[in-house]
Design an enzyme around this catalytic site. Sequence first.
Site, PDB file in Angstrom:
ATOM      1  N   HIS A  58      31.651 -57.530 -49.433  1.00  0.00           N
ATOM      2  CA  HIS A  58      31.851 -57.813 -48.092  1.00  0.00           C
ATOM      3  C   HIS A  58      31.575 -59.744 -48.396  1.00  0.00           C
ATOM      4  O   HIS A  58      31.228 -60.149 -47.265  1.00  0.00           O
ATOM      5  CB  HIS A  58      30.494 -57.506 -47.278  1.00  0.00           C
ATOM      6  N   GLY A 118      17.751 -50.959 -49.521  1.00  0.00           N
ATOM      7  CA  GLY A 118      17.855 -52.065 -48.828  1.00  0.00           C
ATOM      8  C   GLY A 118      19.284 -52.145 -47.763  1.00  0.00           C
ATOM      9  O   GLY A 118      19.374 -53.171 -47.207  1.00  0.00           O
TER      10      GLY A 118
END
Length: 228
Positions: free
Chosen positions: A105, A171
């Site tokens: 990203h 996570g």
Amino acid sequence: MNVVVLTGAGISAESGVPTFRDADGLWEGHRVEDVATPEGYDLQPSVVHRFYDERRASLSRVEPNAAHRALARLEDQLGDRLLVVTQNIDDLHERGGSTRVLHMHGELRSALCRACRGRTPWEHDLADYPPCPRCGVSELRPDVVWFGEIPYQMDRIQDALDAADLFVSIGTSGAVYPAAGFVQFAARAGARTLELNLQPSAGTHLFDDARHGPASSLVPAWVDDLLR
Ligand code: BJW
């Protein structure tokens, strides 16, 4: 054994980097979906620049935690048989000692020129519209992947998932694709799959195994088990 680790905001939470979808996930009342889209940027570029400028500046106030360091310790042992694919745009994996990291990203410490498409290492604010060091046009935006844009390095990620014996997700809420679908790609290619997250993610049922708790204790314990 080839290992692919996917990380999300939860691995950096204990370093003091806010996650997106937990209780403290709003930024000045904006949902991430409002500030992390090309349409949001076109509507309110200064709001979006401030969001990323603040996060870039805050990098110098946070440090890698035991989970980042444990992954670096795993890389010391596995070398190029480990790949970390992170959705995070912070640099805590690298500062924790990992070198085999793909930022699917994008990265806070990089700027993308909307005019020439060049990517440039960037430490400063973008809100004052500095010129692109490559083409001189003042069209720099954060070098991050917003909703509707294609994540970076998908070919390399796909190859790594195809060759993985173990896929571990750490996570991440499993709310955002294509990352949320990696567990199914890896499983189809024959990998075992493991989730390490504070709580069950949206896709927790897709994993062979899951351990729930804070990354700073789960990840070092998992690395110890694997290297035993
Ligand atoms: C802890 C913890 C602790 C807390 N210890 N754990 C309908 C269906 C399916 C897909 C779509 C759809 N409509 C649109 C789509 C596609 C869209 C999408 O997924 N939308 C969803 C809303 C459904 N995706 C895209 O548009 C992507 N592009 C795309 O698909 O292109 C097409 C294509 C793909 C591939 C090949 C070819 C073409 C782009 C997505 C871009 C996402 N961008 C953002 C912003 C990046 C910049 C920035 O950081 O600002 O990425 S959004 C935001 O979400 C950011 C994150 O990387 C991403 C994921 O969030 P993450 O990391 O999971 O964080 P949280 O907060 O959600 O979760 C944290 C977790 O940690 C929680 O579970 C906690 O419990 C846990 N935790 N403390 C351990 N101490």
